[in-house]
Design a protein around this motif. Structure first.
Motif, PDB file in Angstrom:
ATOM      1  N   GLY A  65      -8.000  14.612  -0.788  1.00 28.13           N
ATOM      2  CA  GLY A  65      -6.900  15.516  -1.099  1.00 28.13           C
ATOM      3  C   GLY A  65      -6.312  15.290  -2.477  1.00 28.13           C
ATOM      4  N   LEU A  66      -6.479  14.074  -3.020  1.00 30.34           N
ATOM      5  CA  LEU A  66      -5.896  13.754  -4.324  1.00 30.34           C
ATOM      6  C   LEU A  66      -6.812  14.115  -5.491  1.00 30.34           C
ATOM      7  CD1 LEU A  66      -4.426  10.209  -3.503  1.00 30.34           C
ATOM      8  CD2 LEU A  66      -3.124  12.327  -3.836  1.00 30.34           C
ATOM      9  N   ALA A  67      -8.143  14.050  -5.258  1.00 26.20           N
ATOM     10  CA  ALA A  67      -9.061  14.222  -6.385  1.00 26.20           C
ATOM     11  C   ALA A  67     -10.146  15.271  -6.124  1.00 26.20           C
ATOM     12  CB  ALA A  67      -9.707  12.880  -6.727  1.00 26.20           C
ATOM     13  N   SER A  68     -11.071  15.011  -5.191  1.00 26.16           N
ATOM     14  CA  SER A  68     -12.261  15.872  -5.090  1.00 26.16           C
ATOM     15  C   SER A  68     -11.939  17.282  -4.610  1.00 26.16           C
ATOM     16  CB  SER A  68     -13.311  15.220  -4.187  1.00 26.16           C
ATOM     17  OG  SER A  68     -12.770  14.880  -2.928  1.00 26.16           O
ATOM     18  N   ASN A  69     -11.034  17.428  -3.631  1.00 30.99           N
ATOM     19  CA  ASN A  69     -10.702  18.790  -3.179  1.00 30.99           C
ATOM     20  C   ASN A  69     -10.015  19.613  -4.279  1.00 30.99           C
ATOM     21  OD1 ASN A  69     -11.837  18.369  -0.686  1.00 30.99           O
ATOM     22  ND2 ASN A  69      -9.923  17.838   0.328  1.00 30.99           N
ATOM     23  N   GLY A 126      -7.743   7.206 -13.499  1.00 29.42           N
ATOM     24  CA  GLY A 126      -6.864   7.613 -14.595  1.00 29.42           C
ATOM     25  C   GLY A 126      -7.544   7.889 -15.913  1.00 29.42           C
ATOM     26  N   THR A 127      -8.860   8.084 -15.905  1.00 26.91           N
ATOM     27  CA  THR A 127      -9.555   8.337 -17.171  1.00 26.91           C
ATOM     28  C   THR A 127      -9.851   9.804 -17.420  1.00 26.91           C
ATOM     29  OG1 THR A 127     -11.671   7.886 -16.080  1.00 26.91           O
ATOM     30  CG2 THR A 127     -10.609   6.050 -17.210  1.00 26.91           C
ATOM     31  N   GLU A 128      -9.694  10.664 -16.387  1.00 24.15           N
ATOM     32  CA  GLU A 128      -9.874  12.108 -16.557  1.00 24.15           C
ATOM     33  C   GLU A 128      -8.825  12.832 -15.722  1.00 24.15           C
ATOM     34  OE1 GLU A 128     -14.197  13.913 -17.316  1.00 24.15           O
ATOM     35  OE2 GLU A 128     -14.174  12.630 -15.554  1.00 24.15           O
ATOM     36  N   THR A 129      -8.562  14.087 -16.094  1.00 16.50           N
ATOM     37  CA  THR A 129      -7.640  14.917 -15.311  1.00 16.50           C
ATOM     38  C   THR A 129      -8.423  15.743 -14.287  1.00 16.50           C
ATOM     39  OG1 THR A 129      -7.776  16.824 -16.783  1.00 16.50           O
ATOM     40  CG2 THR A 129      -6.148  15.116 -17.332  1.00 16.50           C
ATOM     41  N   ILE A 130      -7.687  16.317 -13.331  1.00 20.14           N
ATOM     42  CA  ILE A 130      -8.319  17.200 -12.344  1.00 20.14           C
ATOM     43  C   ILE A 130      -8.995  18.375 -13.054  1.00 20.14           C
ATOM     44  CG2 ILE A 130      -7.801  18.851 -10.509  1.00 20.14           C
ATOM     45  CD1 ILE A 130      -5.623  16.868  -9.549  1.00 20.14           C
ATOM     46  N   GLU A 131      -8.313  18.927 -14.069  1.00 27.31           N
ATOM     47  CA  GLU A 131      -8.868  20.082 -14.783  1.00 27.31           C
ATOM     48  C   GLU A 131     -10.155  19.710 -15.526  1.00 27.31           C
ATOM     49  OE1 GLU A 131      -5.731  19.150 -14.782  1.00 27.31           O
ATOM     50  OE2 GLU A 131      -4.889  20.803 -13.611  1.00 27.31           O
ATOM     51  N   ALA A 151     -13.772  21.323 -14.682  1.00 26.89           N
ATOM     52  CA  ALA A 151     -14.619  22.000 -15.669  1.00 26.89           C
ATOM     53  C   ALA A 151     -16.038  21.442 -15.627  1.00 26.89           C
ATOM     54  CB  ALA A 151     -14.015  21.839 -17.073  1.00 26.89           C
ATOM     55  N   ARG A 152     -16.150  20.114 -15.404  1.00 28.10           N
ATOM     56  CA  ARG A 152     -17.504  19.518 -15.282  1.00 28.10           C
ATOM     57  C   ARG A 152     -18.214  20.063 -14.049  1.00 28.10           C
ATOM     58  NH1 ARG A 152     -18.435  14.379 -14.261  1.00 28.10           N
ATOM     59  NH2 ARG A 152     -16.332  13.505 -13.965  1.00 28.10           N
ATOM     60  N   LEU A 153     -17.476  20.223 -12.945  1.00 30.13           N
ATOM     61  CA  LEU A 153     -18.094  20.763 -11.735  1.00 30.13           C
ATOM     62  C   LEU A 153     -18.532  22.207 -11.968  1.00 30.13           C
ATOM     63  CD1 LEU A 153     -18.915  20.783  -8.782  1.00 30.13           C
ATOM     64  CD2 LEU A 153     -16.541  21.273  -8.169  1.00 30.13           C
TER      65      LEU A 153
END
Length: 395
Positions: free
Chosen positions: A169-173, A352-357, A361-363
């Motif tokens: 819920g915090l990152a992958s979703n 903490g090295t990348e943002t969700i956005e 974008a990589r996905l």
């Protein structure tokens, strides 16, 4: 915020044109069993023809009413999926879901479809012999096809989560949600599934209904699903979150659902559809599927989905027979331990090295690459799990 170029410039998609105007991102020859009794012949034919994919299951007979319709719709939808360039249906000859009728329904797409009846041709060995000859002719035809560009409005992107933990819920979703928003923004369709994992967060999703009627339809769907479990005398919350979810740090169904709905991004819900039904609207669509991963993915594929993203915190390797499935994890330990099953590392959000956005974008870029032919880990490993959901008992 997502990079402006990613948000506005539509990457070129290339796929296989079908006679009904759809495009496949894969060019499968599907060998489809209409009934459990034809599973062995189906498997033997697929093994003998390079590039063929077998779909077998435990259904096709001893089903009535809504269950029969659901099985038929799922099998027909699987054959109609644009990722299948040709279909050979294997049947026994006395089953409820008959092979000729199933083949006829799939053939409405205009793609090459044929069938073999085991009783009609004289037994399993003869059915395999006849089936191999027919399948080889279909394979030769498919081998001559080439990819060509197609527009984003022809793409249906499915979202799924399984083996969830606190990182889901915090990152992958949320990462999948960013990608879903981009797919919709470029003109495509994104499917949010797993109705039981919306319970407790339905009030938030209902606010996103494109019309008041759609908002009410979302609330009605949740009430209907809860009543399905209550009719069996089962406390739904006794099984969800699962023991694996709880071990991964999730404490309540509401907590799990609040994380799960992030997969649907932020755009309005444009349609609510039944299991294995094809969307009639573009944009974000809610499909009523169970939370069971394999059954949910089977329903989305039967609804015309050509590609899916699957988030997993604990590590779930399952795939689909006809759709590429991109695996995303937000758990750094799972990425290190099961990197061979994962396609995208979203744990950089947790560290903490990348943002969700940025990871979203990589996905999105990976979705484009997989549409255009790059294999996912699930495809490379041969994960082809298939399961049809049911409402009641067999006869």
């Amino acid at each position: 915020m997502v990079d402006q170029e990613v948000a506005t410039k539509s990457p070129v998609l290339r796929g296989y044109r079908r006679p009904d105007g759809t495009f496949g991102v894969r060019n499968h020859l599907l060998i489809l069993s209409s009934v459990v009794c034809a599973n062995r012949a189906t498997e033997m034919i697929a093994q003998a023809v390079p590039g063929a994919v077998a779909v077998t299951h435990q259904h096709g007979c001893s089903v009535i009413g809504p269950d029969m319709e659901m099985v038929r719709r799922t099998l027909a939808g699987t054959g109609k999926n644009p990722n299948c360039g040709a279909v050979l249906v294997l049947g026994l000859g006395c089953e409820t879901i008959d092979a000729p009728g199933l083949a006829e329904e799939i053939a409405t797409t205009g793609k090459p479809v044929d069938y073999v009846s085991i009783q009609e041709v004289g037994g399993t060995a003869r059915a395999i012999e006849v089936g191999i000859e027919k399948a080889r002719n279909m394979a030769e035809m498919l081998a001559a096809m080439e990819r060509e560009p197609f527009s984003w409005d022809k793409l249906i992107f499915g979202t799924e989560c399984g083996g969830s933990d606190t990182t889901s819920g915090l990152a992958s979703n949320p990462v999948v949600g960013v990608a879903a928003d981009l797919v919709v923004q470029h003109g495509g369709t994104a499917i949010l599934s797993e109705t039981p994992e919306i319970i407790g967060a339905e009030h938030l999703l209902a606010k996103r209904g494109r019309t008041p009627e759609l908002s009410q339809a979302i609330l009605d769907l949740i009430r209907e699903v809860e009543n399905r479990y209550l009719s069996m005398g089962v406390d739904f919350r006794g099984g969800n979150p699962s023991p694996g979810n709880i071990a991964g740090g999730l404490t309540t169904l509401e907590e799990k659902s609040l994380g799960a709905i992030h997969k649907g991004g932020t755009t309005p819900v444009n349609e609510v559809i039944g299991y294995a039904c094809r969307p009639t609207q573009r944009g974000l669509v809610l499909m009523d599927t169970p939370g069971n991963d394999v059954e949910s993915m089977t329903g989305m594929a039967a609804g015309g989905c050509q590609i899916m993203a699957f988030t997993t915190g604990r590590g779930t390797p399952t795939g689909n027979p006809i759709c590429p499935v991109i695996k995303v994890t937000g758990n750094p330990e799972t990425w290190n331990r099961m990197g061979g099953d994962m396609d995208l590392n979203a744990s950089t959000i947790i560290t903490g090295t990348e943002t969700i956005e940025e990871v979203g974008a990589r996905l999105f870029q990976l979705i484009v690459e997989v549409v255009n032919g790059r294999l996912t880990k699930a495809e490379s490993l041969g994960h082809r799990e298939f399961g049809i959901t049911r409402l009641g008992m067999s006869l």
